[in-house]
Design an enzyme around this catalytic site. Sequence first.
Site, PDB file in Angstrom:
ATOM      1  N   GLY A 284       0.855  -1.184   0.000  1.00  0.00           N
ATOM      2  CA  GLY A 284       0.000   0.000   0.000  1.00  0.00           C
ATOM      3  C   GLY A 284       0.884   1.223   0.000  1.00  0.00           C
ATOM      4  N   ARG A 285       1.482   1.478   1.177  1.00  0.00           N
ATOM      5  CA  ARG A 285       2.278   2.686   1.385  1.00  0.00           C
ATOM      6  C   ARG A 285       3.393   2.850   0.345  1.00  0.00           C
ATOM      7  NH1 ARG A 285       2.900   4.794   6.726  1.00  0.00           N
ATOM      8  NH2 ARG A 285       2.188   2.759   7.447  1.00  0.00           N
ATOM      9  N   ARG A 321      -2.208  11.245  10.887  1.00  0.00           N
ATOM     10  CA  ARG A 321      -1.026  10.455  11.267  1.00  0.00           C
ATOM     11  C   ARG A 321      -0.176  11.094  12.374  1.00  0.00           C
ATOM     12  NH1 ARG A 321       2.691   8.792   8.523  1.00  0.00           N
ATOM     13  NH2 ARG A 321       2.616   6.639   9.190  1.00  0.00           N
ATOM     14  N   TYR A 325      -0.222   8.716  15.549  1.00  0.00           N
ATOM     15  CA  TYR A 325       0.980   7.872  15.708  1.00  0.00           C
ATOM     16  C   TYR A 325       2.223   8.677  16.075  1.00  0.00           C
ATOM     17  CZ  TYR A 325      -1.976   5.200  12.426  1.00  0.00           C
ATOM     18  OH  TYR A 325      -3.016   4.579  11.791  1.00  0.00           O
ATOM     19  N   CYS A 351      -9.712  22.355  18.067  1.00  0.00           N
ATOM     20  CA  CYS A 351      -9.668  22.682  19.485  1.00  0.00           C
ATOM     21  C   CYS A 351      -9.215  21.525  20.346  1.00  0.00           C
ATOM     22  CB  CYS A 351     -11.037  23.173  19.928  1.00  0.00           C
ATOM     23  SG  CYS A 351     -11.407  24.706  19.081  1.00  0.00           S
ATOM     24  N   GLU A 352      -8.045  21.052  20.118  1.00  0.00           N
ATOM     25  CA  GLU A 352      -7.396  20.160  21.073  1.00  0.00           C
ATOM     26  C   GLU A 352      -5.897  20.170  20.811  1.00  0.00           C
ATOM     27  OE1 GLU A 352      -7.682  15.743  20.350  1.00  0.00           O
ATOM     28  OE2 GLU A 352      -9.657  16.338  19.629  1.00  0.00           O
ATOM     29  N   TYR A 380      -2.579   6.671   3.621  1.00  0.00           N
ATOM     30  CA  TYR A 380      -3.180   6.865   4.940  1.00  0.00           C
ATOM     31  C   TYR A 380      -3.335   8.354   5.289  1.00  0.00           C
ATOM     32  CZ  TYR A 380      -1.739   2.005   4.856  1.00  0.00           C
ATOM     33  OH  TYR A 380      -1.548   0.709   4.471  1.00  0.00           O
TER      34      TYR A 380
HETATM   35  N1  LLP Z   1      -2.206  -6.075   3.915  1.00  0.00           N
HETATM   36  C1  LLP Z   1      -2.854  -6.014   5.098  1.00  0.00           C
HETATM   37  C2  LLP Z   1      -3.578  -7.198   5.564  1.00  0.00           C
HETATM   38  C3  LLP Z   1      -2.822  -4.843   5.865  1.00  0.00           C
HETATM   39  O1  LLP Z   1      -3.450  -4.797   7.035  1.00  0.00           O
HETATM   40  C4  LLP Z   1      -2.091  -3.712   5.396  1.00  0.00           C
HETATM   41  C5  LLP Z   1      -2.057  -2.482   6.163  1.00  0.00           C
HETATM   42  C6  LLP Z   1      -1.456  -3.811   4.136  1.00  0.00           C
HETATM   43  C7  LLP Z   1      -1.527  -5.011   3.430  1.00  0.00           C
HETATM   44  C8  LLP Z   1      -0.696  -2.680   3.524  1.00  0.00           C
HETATM   45  O2  LLP Z   1       0.410  -2.340   4.281  1.00  0.00           O
HETATM   46  P1  LLP Z   1       1.444  -1.258   3.722  1.00  0.00           P
HETATM   47  O3  LLP Z   1       2.133  -1.848   2.519  1.00  0.00           O
HETATM   48  O4  LLP Z   1       0.695  -0.037   3.379  1.00  0.00           O
HETATM   49  O5  LLP Z   1       2.382  -1.034   4.861  1.00  0.00           O
HETATM   50  N2  LLP Z   1      -2.834   3.905   9.100  1.00  0.00           N
HETATM   51  C9  LLP Z   1      -1.491   3.431   9.339  1.00  0.00           C
HETATM   52  C10 LLP Z   1      -1.153   2.206   8.535  1.00  0.00           C
HETATM   53  C11 LLP Z   1      -2.101   1.049   8.790  1.00  0.00           C
HETATM   54  C12 LLP Z   1      -1.760  -0.159   7.976  1.00  0.00           C
HETATM   55  C13 LLP Z   1      -2.857  -1.170   8.071  1.00  0.00           C
HETATM   56  N3  LLP Z   1      -2.662  -2.345   7.293  1.00  0.00           N
HETATM   57  C14 LLP Z   1      -0.495   4.562   9.054  1.00  0.00           C
HETATM   58  O6  LLP Z   1      -0.930   5.672   8.733  1.00  0.00           O
HETATM   59  O7  LLP Z   1       0.717   4.375   9.183  1.00  0.00           O
END
Ligand code: LLP
Length: 435
Positions: A284-285, A321, A325, A351-352, A380
């Site tokens: 994803g990222r 984020r 985090y 307001c926080e 994200y």
């Molecule tokens: N596969 C599964 C089952 C997942 O739960 C995730 C991410 C991915 C693939 C993709 O992971 P990536 O390649 O993007 O690292 N909101 C958080 C990140 C949450 C990730 C959740 N799962 C942030 O902003 O860092």
Amino acid sequence: MLQAFRYRNDVLHAEGVSLSEVARDIGTPFYCYSTASIEHQYQQFSQSFTGNRVKICYSIKANSNLSVLGTFARLGAGADVVSGGELKRALTSGIQGSDVVFSGVGKTGDEMVDALEAGIMQFNVESEQELAQLAEIAKTRGVTAPVALRINPNVDAGTHDKITTGRVWDKFGIPWPEARDIYRLASNMPGLEMCGIAIHIGSQLTNLEPLEIAFRDVADAVSSLRDDGHNIKRVDLGGGLGIPYHFDPLTLEALDSSPSVESYAALISKATDNLDCDIILEPGRFLVGNAGVLISKVTLLKESRGRLFAVIDAAMNDLMRPALYGAFHEIVPVVSSSAEPEYLDVVGPICESSDVLAKGRRMARPDPGSLLAILSVGAYGAVMASSYNGRPIIPEVLVHNEEYSVVRPRSPIDEAMSIETLPPWLERSFELDTM
Ligand code: LLP
């Protein structure tokens, strides 16, 4: 290097598009994504894997704007989805059902039905209860659900606690010895085809060692499952590859080192080459994180007891984020500045006190009314936005060469209010009051 974002004549551009001009046209704040950057990342990722046994299922949760999904569909990507909503988005954008994997610990019956109807490639199942429900639904409908069990390998991914998913105390997956028993159980259940195994140990991994351990465990599990007579033909190794978040504010060169996709691919090849399996990956990222920036205007500068605050028009509701985090995002001026760097906090108007986008950041003091770009927000970012404090969801823009398109407009507060209704008792008292 931050692909596709560059200063040209001192103005930050996304490909051939001046971000000052977009701000003038549509107002601030807004997200802006670069098609070239998405394509570059996808190609770099896919070219690291030789042979045709790797299927890239883009993890939609990172950025599910239909135009981003459409870009991936055109590149030939599949999708990793975690809800009926994401499944619908994938299908609407042109990704085939047969290229979709469905992950997540809490799929509902309705979501299972939708996914079966779409003929998805695989359900990644995370509990015995979910497996039983899926079997029942598939049997009733006279179809077979292709299933991988998601294993919890009890490996600490060494990333942020809130995005670590492979330790026994995390809610995800099934620990190995139990999983082996569940495969055995499932092979006698009608409605299921136990054809794969899956893991995902966390996100933003900057050290590949935990992945190496987890991949080895998966390879061992495949052998054991085959010994038990299961026809395992697919291995889903999840996502998680980390990206740089620190950049030189002038050159936009990456300052922190993230693992190369080639070394990630080498690990996968080492663990799986002898398995005779198709490999699913769910990045994803890596594919979108550095393909997006958030452009915001400085509302005012506030100095209080020696502390300098740049109050901007973007806030924690637009980009969660940092508040959620403590995540670091580089912030650079859209028009390059020669002002001496000094320490300041970049904050939103919410307001926080958690509404801080950068704390004690050394950067050029921005002028009120000037534009700032918050980097690395393609993943994200927009997907996690809310309308907290009565703030509209901000626009998303996609750039392609010299062109840009608003792919999600600002949703005015009137629009948000228009779907809310008064309950009958309030309507009645309103009518009485106005009689
Ligand atoms: N596969 C599964 C089952 C997942 O739960 C995730 C991410 C991915 C693939 C993709 O992971 P990536 O390649 O993007 O690292 N909101 C958080 C990140 C949450 C990730 C959740 N799962 C942030 O902003 O860092």
